[in-house]
Design a protein around this motif. Structure first.
Motif, PDB file in Angstrom:
ATOM      1  N   LEU A 177       0.876  -0.921  -0.801  1.00  0.00           N
ATOM      2  CA  LEU A 177      -0.171  -0.179  -0.297  1.00  0.00           C
ATOM      3  C   LEU A 177       1.032   1.716  -0.036  1.00  0.00           C
ATOM      4  CD1 LEU A 177      -3.037   0.805  -0.305  1.00  0.00           C
ATOM      5  CD2 LEU A 177      -2.284   1.045   2.797  1.00  0.00           C
ATOM      6  N   ILE A 179       1.040   5.253   0.130  1.00  0.00           N
ATOM      7  CA  ILE A 179      -0.421   6.879   0.850  1.00  0.00           C
ATOM      8  C   ILE A 179       0.773   7.712   0.596  1.00  0.00           C
ATOM      9  CG2 ILE A 179      -1.225   7.349   2.481  1.00  0.00           C
ATOM     10  CD1 ILE A 179      -1.941   4.814   3.742  1.00  0.00           C
ATOM     11  N   ASP A 180      -0.409   8.232  -0.164  1.00  0.00           N
ATOM     12  CA  ASP A 180      -0.135   9.813  -0.638  1.00  0.00           C
ATOM     13  C   ASP A 180      -0.204  10.893   1.080  1.00  0.00           C
ATOM     14  OD1 ASP A 180       0.823  12.064  -1.793  1.00  0.00           O
ATOM     15  OD2 ASP A 180      -0.733  12.334  -3.331  1.00  0.00           O
ATOM     16  N   ARG A 183      -2.650  14.591  -0.209  1.00  0.00           N
ATOM     17  CA  ARG A 183      -3.580  13.930  -0.437  1.00  0.00           C
ATOM     18  C   ARG A 183      -4.538  13.912   0.875  1.00  0.00           C
ATOM     19  NH1 ARG A 183      -6.766  14.672  -4.597  1.00  0.00           N
ATOM     20  NH2 ARG A 183      -9.642  13.856  -4.423  1.00  0.00           N
ATOM     21  N   PHE A 184      -4.080  13.802   2.213  1.00  0.00           N
ATOM     22  CA  PHE A 184      -4.539  13.245   2.985  1.00  0.00           C
ATOM     23  C   PHE A 184      -3.829  13.472   4.324  1.00  0.00           C
ATOM     24  CE2 PHE A 184      -4.781   8.587  -0.014  1.00  0.00           C
ATOM     25  CZ  PHE A 184      -6.209   8.451  -0.053  1.00  0.00           C
ATOM     26  N   LYS A 188      -5.646  10.546   8.617  1.00  0.00           N
ATOM     27  CA  LYS A 188      -7.066  10.194   7.905  1.00  0.00           C
ATOM     28  C   LYS A 188      -5.870   9.151   7.209  1.00  0.00           C
ATOM     29  CE  LYS A 188     -10.527   8.821   5.338  1.00  0.00           C
ATOM     30  NZ  LYS A 188     -11.463   8.103   5.370  1.00  0.00           N
ATOM     31  N   ASP A 191      -5.666   6.083   9.465  1.00  0.00           N
ATOM     32  CA  ASP A 191      -7.677   5.062   8.976  1.00  0.00           C
ATOM     33  C   ASP A 191      -7.488   4.469   8.428  1.00  0.00           C
ATOM     34  OD1 ASP A 191     -10.418   4.944  10.031  1.00  0.00           O
ATOM     35  OD2 ASP A 191     -10.149   6.353   8.281  1.00  0.00           O
ATOM     36  N   ILE A 192      -6.998   4.699   7.267  1.00  0.00           N
ATOM     37  CA  ILE A 192      -6.391   3.846   5.958  1.00  0.00           C
ATOM     38  C   ILE A 192      -6.038   3.002   6.065  1.00  0.00           C
ATOM     39  CG2 ILE A 192      -5.624   3.533   3.507  1.00  0.00           C
ATOM     40  CD1 ILE A 192      -6.800   6.516   3.740  1.00  0.00           C
ATOM     41  N   ASN A 195      -8.146   0.191   8.993  1.00  0.00           N
ATOM     42  CA  ASN A 195      -8.744  -0.864   7.819  1.00  0.00           C
ATOM     43  C   ASN A 195      -7.950  -1.394   7.166  1.00  0.00           C
ATOM     44  OD1 ASN A 195     -11.645  -1.117   7.010  1.00  0.00           O
ATOM     45  ND2 ASN A 195     -10.885   0.418   5.097  1.00  0.00           N
ATOM     46  N   ALA A 196      -6.715  -1.200   6.656  1.00  0.00           N
ATOM     47  CA  ALA A 196      -6.389  -2.346   5.492  1.00  0.00           C
ATOM     48  C   ALA A 196      -5.719  -3.746   6.378  1.00  0.00           C
ATOM     49  CB  ALA A 196      -5.417  -1.285   4.669  1.00  0.00           C
ATOM     50  N   LYS A 198      -7.407  -4.630   8.922  1.00  0.00           N
ATOM     51  CA  LYS A 198      -7.904  -5.666  10.250  1.00  0.00           C
ATOM     52  C   LYS A 198      -8.345  -6.505   9.149  1.00  0.00           C
ATOM     53  CE  LYS A 198     -11.941  -2.173   9.657  1.00  0.00           C
ATOM     54  NZ  LYS A 198     -12.690  -1.236   9.891  1.00  0.00           N
TER      55      LYS A 198
ATOM     56  N   ASN B 176      -2.191   9.069  -5.853  1.00  0.00           N
ATOM     57  CA  ASN B 176      -2.562   9.658  -4.344  1.00  0.00           C
ATOM     58  C   ASN B 176      -2.684   7.581  -3.526  1.00  0.00           C
ATOM     59  OD1 ASN B 176      -5.246  11.448  -5.740  1.00  0.00           O
ATOM     60  ND2 ASN B 176      -2.666  12.237  -4.593  1.00  0.00           N
ATOM     61  N   CYS B 178      -1.875   3.736  -3.577  1.00  0.00           N
ATOM     62  CA  CYS B 178      -1.985   2.513  -5.002  1.00  0.00           C
ATOM     63  C   CYS B 178      -1.789   1.710  -3.889  1.00  0.00           C
ATOM     64  CB  CYS B 178       0.213   2.769  -5.188  1.00  0.00           C
ATOM     65  SG  CYS B 178       0.195   4.194  -5.610  1.00  0.00           S
ATOM     66  N   LYS B 188     -12.081  -6.158  -0.968  1.00  0.00           N
ATOM     67  CA  LYS B 188     -10.906  -5.310   0.679  1.00  0.00           C
ATOM     68  C   LYS B 188     -10.613  -3.969  -0.034  1.00  0.00           C
ATOM     69  CE  LYS B 188      -9.118  -4.816   4.691  1.00  0.00           C
ATOM     70  NZ  LYS B 188     -10.151  -3.932   5.350  1.00  0.00           N
ATOM     71  N   ASN B 195     -13.310   3.799   2.292  1.00  0.00           N
ATOM     72  CA  ASN B 195     -12.438   4.611   3.089  1.00  0.00           C
ATOM     73  C   ASN B 195     -12.619   6.120   2.641  1.00  0.00           C
ATOM     74  OD1 ASN B 195     -12.054   4.517   6.259  1.00  0.00           O
ATOM     75  ND2 ASN B 195     -10.308   4.129   5.864  1.00  0.00           N
TER      76      ASN B 195
END
Lengths: 198, 198
Positions: A177, A179-180, A183-184, A188, A191-192, A195-196, A198, B176, B178, B188, B195
Protein backbone atom coordinates in the motif's frame (compact mmCIF):
# COMPACT_ATOMS: atom_id res chain seq x y z
CA UNK A 1 3.30 -15.37 13.72
CA UNK A 2 3.80 -11.72 14.68
CA UNK A 3 2.09 -9.04 12.66
CA UNK A 4 4.77 -6.81 11.22
CA UNK A 5 4.20 -3.48 9.50
CA UNK A 6 7.20 -2.00 7.71
CA UNK A 7 7.22 1.63 6.65
CA UNK A 8 9.43 2.96 3.90
CA UNK A 9 9.01 6.68 3.46
CA UNK A 10 10.11 9.74 1.59
CA UNK A 11 11.81 12.42 3.66
CA UNK A 12 9.23 15.05 4.67
CA UNK A 13 6.26 12.80 3.96
CA UNK A 14 5.30 12.28 7.61
CA UNK A 15 5.99 8.55 7.39
CA UNK A 16 7.75 8.39 10.75
CA UNK A 17 4.88 10.22 12.51
CA UNK A 18 2.39 7.87 10.86
CA UNK A 19 4.42 4.90 12.06
CA UNK A 20 4.59 6.07 15.66
CA UNK A 21 0.89 6.95 15.91
CA UNK A 22 -0.11 3.79 14.07
CA UNK A 23 1.81 1.64 16.54
CA UNK A 24 0.06 3.41 19.45
CA UNK A 25 -3.35 2.92 17.85
CA UNK A 26 -2.75 -0.77 17.15
CA UNK A 27 -0.89 -1.46 20.38
CA UNK A 28 2.17 -2.65 18.45
CA UNK A 29 5.78 -2.12 19.43
CA UNK A 30 7.54 0.65 17.50
CA UNK A 31 11.10 0.51 16.24
CA UNK A 32 12.94 3.38 14.68
CA UNK A 33 15.81 5.08 16.53
CA UNK A 34 15.53 2.24 19.08
CA UNK A 35 17.27 0.07 16.50
CA UNK A 36 20.27 2.38 16.45
CA UNK A 37 20.77 2.05 20.20
CA UNK A 38 20.48 -1.74 20.01
CA UNK A 39 22.96 -1.98 17.15
CA UNK A 40 25.37 0.36 18.92
CA UNK A 41 25.24 -1.78 22.05
CA UNK A 42 25.89 -5.00 20.16
CA UNK A 43 28.65 -3.70 17.91
CA UNK A 44 30.37 -1.44 20.43
CA UNK A 45 30.21 1.38 17.86
CA UNK A 46 28.89 4.79 18.84
CA UNK A 47 25.18 5.53 18.25
CA UNK A 48 26.13 8.51 16.07
CA UNK A 49 28.28 6.30 13.88
CA UNK A 50 25.60 3.62 13.65
CA UNK A 51 23.02 6.22 12.68
CA UNK A 52 25.09 7.35 9.71
CA UNK A 53 25.50 3.81 8.44
CA UNK A 54 22.22 2.26 9.55
CA UNK A 55 20.07 3.49 6.72
CA UNK A 56 21.71 5.87 4.38
CA UNK A 57 25.41 5.34 4.01
CA UNK A 58 26.71 6.13 0.59
CA UNK A 59 28.40 3.05 -0.81
CA UNK A 60 31.00 5.06 -2.70
CA UNK A 61 32.13 6.67 0.55
CA UNK A 62 32.66 3.34 2.24
CA UNK A 63 36.18 2.26 1.36
CA UNK A 64 35.64 -1.39 2.22
CA UNK A 65 32.69 -1.77 -0.13
CA UNK A 66 33.64 -1.74 -3.77
CA UNK A 67 30.57 -3.67 -4.83
CA UNK A 68 29.15 -7.09 -4.31
CA UNK A 69 31.94 -8.93 -6.08
CA UNK A 70 34.67 -7.55 -3.87
CA UNK A 71 35.64 -10.19 -1.38
CA UNK A 72 36.95 -9.25 2.02
CA UNK A 73 37.39 -11.43 5.04
CA UNK A 74 37.30 -8.43 7.30
CA UNK A 75 33.85 -6.82 7.48
CA UNK A 76 33.75 -3.06 7.26
CA UNK A 77 31.91 -1.17 10.03
CA UNK A 78 29.03 -0.62 7.57
CA UNK A 79 28.81 -4.35 6.98
CA UNK A 80 29.07 -5.13 10.69
CA UNK A 81 26.15 -2.76 11.30
CA UNK A 82 24.15 -4.47 8.58
CA UNK A 83 24.76 -7.93 9.98
CA UNK A 84 23.84 -6.94 13.53
CA UNK A 85 20.81 -4.91 12.33
CA UNK A 86 19.63 -7.93 10.36
CA UNK A 87 19.93 -10.16 13.42
CA UNK A 88 18.14 -7.66 15.69
CA UNK A 89 15.27 -7.19 13.22
CA UNK A 90 14.71 -10.93 13.11
CA UNK A 91 14.72 -11.12 16.91
CA UNK A 92 12.19 -8.26 17.17
CA UNK A 93 9.93 -9.87 14.60
CA UNK A 94 9.88 -13.02 16.71
CA UNK A 95 8.93 -11.13 19.87
CA UNK A 96 5.55 -9.74 18.78
CA UNK A 97 3.54 -7.34 16.61
CA UNK A 98 5.49 -4.28 15.59
CA UNK A 99 5.90 -1.30 13.29
CA UNK A 100 9.40 -0.83 11.87
CA UNK A 101 10.60 2.32 10.15
CA UNK A 102 12.99 1.94 7.20
CA UNK A 103 16.19 -0.13 7.38
CA UNK A 104 15.15 -2.50 4.58
CA UNK A 105 12.95 -4.32 7.12
CA UNK A 106 10.42 -5.06 4.34
CA UNK A 107 13.12 -7.06 2.57
CA UNK A 108 14.99 -8.49 5.57
CA UNK A 109 11.77 -9.83 7.11
CA UNK A 110 10.18 -10.93 3.83
CA UNK A 111 9.78 -14.52 5.04
CA UNK A 112 7.49 -13.24 7.83
CA UNK A 113 5.13 -11.70 5.24
CA UNK A 114 5.17 -8.15 6.63
CA UNK A 115 2.60 -5.58 5.61
CA UNK A 116 4.72 -3.22 3.54
CA UNK A 117 3.84 0.46 3.41
CA UNK A 118 5.35 3.23 1.34
CA UNK A 119 4.54 6.75 2.52
CA UNK A 120 5.27 9.60 0.12
CA UNK A 121 4.09 13.07 -0.74
CA UNK A 122 3.24 14.12 -4.28
CA UNK A 123 3.73 17.76 -3.30
CA UNK A 124 7.14 19.29 -2.65
CA UNK A 125 5.40 22.27 -1.00
CA UNK A 126 3.81 19.90 1.52
CA UNK A 127 7.22 18.33 2.23
CA UNK A 128 8.78 21.76 2.72
CA UNK A 129 6.01 22.81 5.09
CA UNK A 130 6.51 19.66 7.13
CA UNK A 131 10.29 20.13 7.28
CA UNK A 132 10.02 23.78 8.31
CA UNK A 133 7.43 22.94 10.99
CA UNK A 134 9.72 20.28 12.44
CA UNK A 135 12.91 22.28 12.39
CA UNK A 136 11.96 25.94 12.82
CA UNK A 137 15.62 26.90 13.02
CA UNK A 138 15.91 25.80 9.40
CA UNK A 139 13.70 28.70 8.33
CA UNK A 140 16.83 30.61 7.41
CA UNK A 141 17.40 27.97 4.77
CA UNK A 142 16.13 28.85 1.31
CA UNK A 143 13.52 26.63 -0.30
CA UNK A 144 16.09 25.72 -2.93
CA UNK A 145 18.54 24.50 -0.29
CA UNK A 146 15.81 22.64 1.58
CA UNK A 147 14.58 20.89 -1.59
CA UNK A 148 18.17 19.87 -2.31
CA UNK A 149 18.46 18.39 1.19
CA UNK A 150 15.13 16.55 0.89
CA UNK A 151 16.12 15.05 -2.44
CA UNK A 152 19.57 14.09 -1.14
CA UNK A 153 18.15 12.16 1.83
CA UNK A 154 15.81 10.23 -0.49
CA UNK A 155 18.63 9.58 -2.93
CA UNK A 156 20.73 8.10 -0.12
CA UNK A 157 17.84 5.97 1.12
CA UNK A 158 17.24 4.78 -2.41
CA UNK A 159 20.90 3.85 -2.96
CA UNK A 160 21.10 2.11 0.38
CA UNK A 161 17.92 0.13 -0.28
CA UNK A 162 19.00 -0.92 -3.74
CA UNK A 163 22.44 -1.92 -2.52
CA UNK A 164 21.18 -4.19 0.25
CA UNK A 165 18.03 -5.58 -1.38
CA UNK A 166 18.70 -5.53 -5.15
CA UNK A 167 15.22 -4.01 -5.39
CA UNK A 168 14.21 -0.52 -6.37
CA UNK A 169 13.18 1.83 -3.57
CA UNK A 170 9.78 3.51 -4.10
CA UNK A 171 8.79 1.02 -6.80
CA UNK A 172 5.16 0.08 -6.13
CA UNK A 173 5.65 -3.67 -6.48
CA UNK A 174 7.89 -3.73 -3.41
CA UNK A 175 5.02 -2.53 -1.21
CA UNK A 176 1.41 -3.47 -0.46
CA UNK A 177 0.00 0.00 0.00
CA UNK A 178 1.43 3.38 -1.00
CA UNK A 179 -0.14 6.50 0.49
CA UNK A 180 0.23 10.11 -0.61
CA UNK A 181 0.26 12.43 2.41
CA UNK A 182 -0.29 15.42 0.12
CA UNK A 183 -3.80 14.04 -0.39
CA UNK A 184 -4.47 12.70 3.10
CA UNK A 185 -3.89 14.12 6.57
CA UNK A 186 -1.72 12.06 8.91
CA UNK A 187 -4.81 10.94 10.83
CA UNK A 188 -6.64 9.93 7.66
CA UNK A 189 -3.59 8.01 6.43
CA UNK A 190 -3.52 6.11 9.75
CA UNK A 191 -7.24 5.42 9.44
CA UNK A 192 -6.69 4.01 5.92
CA UNK A 193 -3.89 1.75 7.17
CA UNK A 194 -5.82 0.52 10.21
CA UNK A 195 -8.73 -0.34 7.93
CA UNK A 196 -6.41 -2.06 5.45
CA UNK A 197 -4.67 -4.30 8.01
CA UNK A 198 -7.76 -5.34 9.97
CA UNK B 1 -17.29 20.17 -8.62
CA UNK B 2 -17.73 16.52 -9.63
CA UNK B 3 -15.88 13.86 -7.70
CA UNK B 4 -13.63 12.04 -10.13
CA UNK B 5 -11.75 8.84 -9.44
CA UNK B 6 -9.17 7.83 -12.02
CA UNK B 7 -7.76 4.32 -12.11
CA UNK B 8 -4.44 3.46 -13.69
CA UNK B 9 -3.71 -0.24 -13.50
CA UNK B 10 -1.34 -3.01 -14.36
CA UNK B 11 -2.66 -5.66 -16.72
CA UNK B 12 -3.95 -8.61 -14.70
CA UNK B 13 -4.20 -6.63 -11.45
CA UNK B 14 -8.00 -6.52 -11.36
CA UNK B 15 -8.02 -2.73 -11.67
CA UNK B 16 -10.88 -2.68 -14.17
CA UNK B 17 -13.06 -4.92 -11.96
CA UNK B 18 -12.29 -2.73 -8.96
CA UNK B 19 -13.29 0.34 -10.96
CA UNK B 20 -16.61 -1.10 -12.08
CA UNK B 21 -17.62 -2.41 -8.65
CA UNK B 22 -16.39 0.77 -6.97
CA UNK B 23 -18.58 2.92 -9.25
CA UNK B 24 -21.60 0.74 -8.39
CA UNK B 25 -20.88 1.00 -4.67
CA UNK B 26 -20.45 4.76 -4.77
CA UNK B 27 -23.23 5.39 -7.30
CA UNK B 28 -20.78 7.06 -9.68
CA UNK B 29 -20.85 6.83 -13.47
CA UNK B 30 -18.28 4.43 -14.93
CA UNK B 31 -16.25 5.04 -18.06
CA UNK B 32 -14.02 2.52 -19.71
CA UNK B 33 -14.96 0.99 -23.08
CA UNK B 34 -17.78 3.57 -23.19
CA UNK B 35 -15.13 6.12 -24.07
CA UNK B 36 -14.13 4.16 -27.14
CA UNK B 37 -17.67 4.23 -28.53
CA UNK B 38 -17.97 7.95 -27.86
CA UNK B 39 -14.64 8.70 -29.53
CA UNK B 40 -15.53 6.49 -32.51
CA UNK B 41 -18.80 8.35 -32.96
CA UNK B 42 -17.19 11.76 -32.87
CA UNK B 43 -14.22 10.95 -35.10
CA UNK B 44 -16.00 8.69 -37.57
CA UNK B 45 -13.27 6.08 -37.03
CA UNK B 46 -14.16 2.48 -36.25
CA UNK B 47 -14.40 1.39 -32.60
CA UNK B 48 -11.75 -1.28 -33.23
CA UNK B 49 -9.36 1.32 -34.60
CA UNK B 50 -10.05 3.71 -31.74
CA UNK B 51 -9.44 0.94 -29.20
CA UNK B 52 -5.96 0.28 -30.58
CA UNK B 53 -5.01 3.94 -30.37
CA UNK B 54 -7.01 5.04 -27.34
CA UNK B 55 -4.65 3.82 -24.68
CA UNK B 56 -1.76 1.81 -25.89
CA UNK B 57 -0.58 2.73 -29.33
CA UNK B 58 3.11 2.42 -29.80
CA UNK B 59 4.54 5.75 -30.83
CA UNK B 60 7.22 4.21 -33.00
CA UNK B 61 4.53 2.44 -35.03
CA UNK B 62 2.67 5.64 -35.68
CA UNK B 63 4.26 7.19 -38.77
CA UNK B 64 2.89 10.67 -38.13
CA UNK B 65 4.37 10.92 -34.66
CA UNK B 66 8.12 11.30 -34.60
CA UNK B 67 8.13 13.00 -31.23
CA UNK B 68 6.93 16.20 -29.75
CA UNK B 69 9.13 18.46 -31.79
CA UNK B 70 7.84 17.21 -35.11
CA UNK B 71 5.38 19.72 -36.49
CA UNK B 72 2.54 18.61 -38.70
CA UNK B 73 -0.51 20.57 -39.70
CA UNK B 74 -2.40 17.40 -40.44
CA UNK B 75 -3.23 15.43 -37.31
CA UNK B 76 -2.67 11.71 -37.47
CA UNK B 77 -5.58 9.41 -36.53
CA UNK B 78 -3.82 8.76 -33.19
CA UNK B 79 -3.68 12.48 -32.51
CA UNK B 80 -7.29 12.99 -33.61
CA UNK B 81 -8.32 10.28 -31.14
CA UNK B 82 -6.35 11.99 -28.40
CA UNK B 83 -7.90 15.38 -29.06
CA UNK B 84 -11.45 14.00 -29.10
CA UNK B 85 -10.80 11.78 -26.06
CA UNK B 86 -9.46 14.80 -24.17
CA UNK B 87 -12.61 16.79 -25.03
CA UNK B 88 -14.95 13.94 -24.05
CA UNK B 89 -13.18 13.36 -20.72
CA UNK B 90 -13.60 17.02 -19.85
CA UNK B 91 -17.29 16.90 -20.75
CA UNK B 92 -17.83 13.78 -18.61
CA UNK B 93 -16.04 15.35 -15.66
CA UNK B 94 -18.42 18.30 -15.86
CA UNK B 95 -21.49 16.08 -15.85
CA UNK B 96 -21.09 14.40 -12.45
CA UNK B 97 -19.20 12.01 -10.18
CA UNK B 98 -17.43 9.25 -12.09
CA UNK B 99 -14.79 6.53 -12.17
CA UNK B 100 -12.57 6.56 -15.26
CA UNK B 101 -10.27 3.72 -16.27
CA UNK B 102 -6.93 4.56 -17.84
CA UNK B 103 -6.57 6.93 -20.81
CA UNK B 104 -4.36 9.40 -18.91
CA UNK B 105 -7.52 10.77 -17.26
CA UNK B 106 -5.50 11.46 -14.09
CA UNK B 107 -3.37 13.88 -16.10
CA UNK B 108 -5.97 15.26 -18.50
CA UNK B 109 -8.36 16.11 -15.66
CA UNK B 110 -5.66 17.30 -13.23
CA UNK B 111 -7.31 20.73 -12.86
CA UNK B 112 -10.40 18.98 -11.40
CA UNK B 113 -8.29 17.42 -8.63
CA UNK B 114 -9.24 13.79 -9.30
CA UNK B 115 -8.57 11.06 -6.77
CA UNK B 116 -5.83 9.11 -8.53
CA UNK B 117 -5.52 5.39 -7.96
CA UNK B 118 -2.89 2.97 -9.15
CA UNK B 119 -3.83 -0.71 -8.94
CA UNK B 120 -1.05 -3.26 -9.31
CA UNK B 121 -0.11 -6.74 -8.25
CA UNK B 122 3.22 -7.58 -6.66
CA UNK B 123 2.78 -11.22 -7.68
CA UNK B 124 3.11 -12.43 -11.27
CA UNK B 125 1.41 -15.69 -10.23
CA UNK B 126 -1.65 -13.71 -9.10
CA UNK B 127 -1.71 -11.87 -12.44
CA UNK B 128 -1.46 -15.14 -14.35
CA UNK B 129 -4.29 -16.66 -12.32
CA UNK B 130 -6.49 -13.66 -13.04
CA UNK B 131 -5.70 -13.74 -16.75
CA UNK B 132 -6.38 -17.48 -17.05
CA UNK B 133 -9.66 -17.14 -15.12
CA UNK B 134 -10.82 -14.39 -17.45
CA UNK B 135 -9.84 -16.03 -20.70
CA UNK B 136 -10.08 -19.80 -20.18
CA UNK B 137 -9.33 -20.38 -23.87
CA UNK B 138 -5.87 -18.98 -23.19
CA UNK B 139 -5.05 -21.98 -21.03
CA UNK B 140 -3.24 -23.45 -24.01
CA UNK B 141 -0.82 -20.56 -23.69
CA UNK B 142 2.32 -21.28 -21.71
CA UNK B 143 3.06 -19.22 -18.62
CA UNK B 144 6.11 -17.84 -20.39
CA UNK B 145 3.99 -16.59 -23.30
CA UNK B 146 1.36 -15.17 -20.95
CA UNK B 147 3.95 -13.33 -18.85
CA UNK B 148 5.36 -11.87 -22.06
CA UNK B 149 1.89 -10.65 -23.06
CA UNK B 150 1.21 -9.17 -19.61
CA UNK B 151 4.51 -7.30 -19.64
CA UNK B 152 3.94 -6.09 -23.20
CA UNK B 153 0.55 -4.57 -22.40
CA UNK B 154 2.03 -2.72 -19.42
CA UNK B 155 4.97 -1.57 -21.50
CA UNK B 156 2.59 -0.12 -24.09
CA UNK B 157 0.49 1.58 -21.41
CA UNK B 158 3.64 2.98 -19.87
CA UNK B 159 4.93 4.35 -23.20
CA UNK B 160 1.55 5.80 -24.06
CA UNK B 161 1.24 7.48 -20.64
CA UNK B 162 4.74 8.94 -20.78
CA UNK B 163 4.24 10.19 -24.32
CA UNK B 164 1.04 12.08 -23.57
CA UNK B 165 1.74 13.25 -20.02
CA UNK B 166 5.54 13.58 -19.78
CA UNK B 167 5.13 11.73 -16.48
CA UNK B 168 6.23 8.25 -15.56
CA UNK B 169 3.53 5.58 -15.42
CA UNK B 170 3.44 3.59 -12.16
CA UNK B 171 5.57 6.20 -10.34
CA UNK B 172 3.97 6.69 -6.92
CA UNK B 173 4.04 10.47 -6.98
CA UNK B 174 1.57 10.54 -9.87
CA UNK B 175 -1.09 8.85 -7.73
CA UNK B 176 -2.75 9.35 -4.35
CA UNK B 177 -3.14 5.72 -3.39
CA UNK B 178 -1.50 2.60 -4.82
CA UNK B 179 -2.98 -0.78 -3.91
CA UNK B 180 -1.45 -4.23 -4.30
CA UNK B 181 -4.12 -6.79 -5.24
CA UNK B 182 -1.70 -9.61 -4.43
CA UNK B 183 -2.17 -8.58 -0.78
CA UNK B 184 -5.85 -7.59 -0.87
CA UNK B 185 -8.91 -9.22 -2.37
CA UNK B 186 -10.89 -7.15 -4.88
CA UNK B 187 -13.59 -6.52 -2.25
CA UNK B 188 -11.05 -5.47 0.37
CA UNK B 189 -9.36 -3.14 -2.13
CA UNK B 190 -12.75 -1.52 -2.84
CA UNK B 191 -13.38 -1.20 0.90
CA UNK B 192 -10.01 0.54 1.33
CA UNK B 193 -10.80 2.98 -1.49
CA UNK B 194 -14.33 3.73 -0.25
CA UNK B 195 -12.88 4.47 3.19
CA UNK B 196 -10.13 6.63 1.67
CA UNK B 197 -12.43 8.82 -0.43
CA UNK B 198 -15.15 9.36 2.17
Amino acid sequence: MSKIITISRQFGSGGREIGRKLSEKLGYAYFDKELITAVAEQTGLSAEYVEIFSESHSVKNTPYLFGRTFITYQESPAEQIQIVQHKILNELAEKGDCVIIGRCADYILREQNPFKLFIYSSSMDAKLERCYAKVPAEKGTSNKQMIKQINEVDKKRSKYYEYYTSQKWAEVENYNLCIDTARFSIDKAIDIIVNAVK
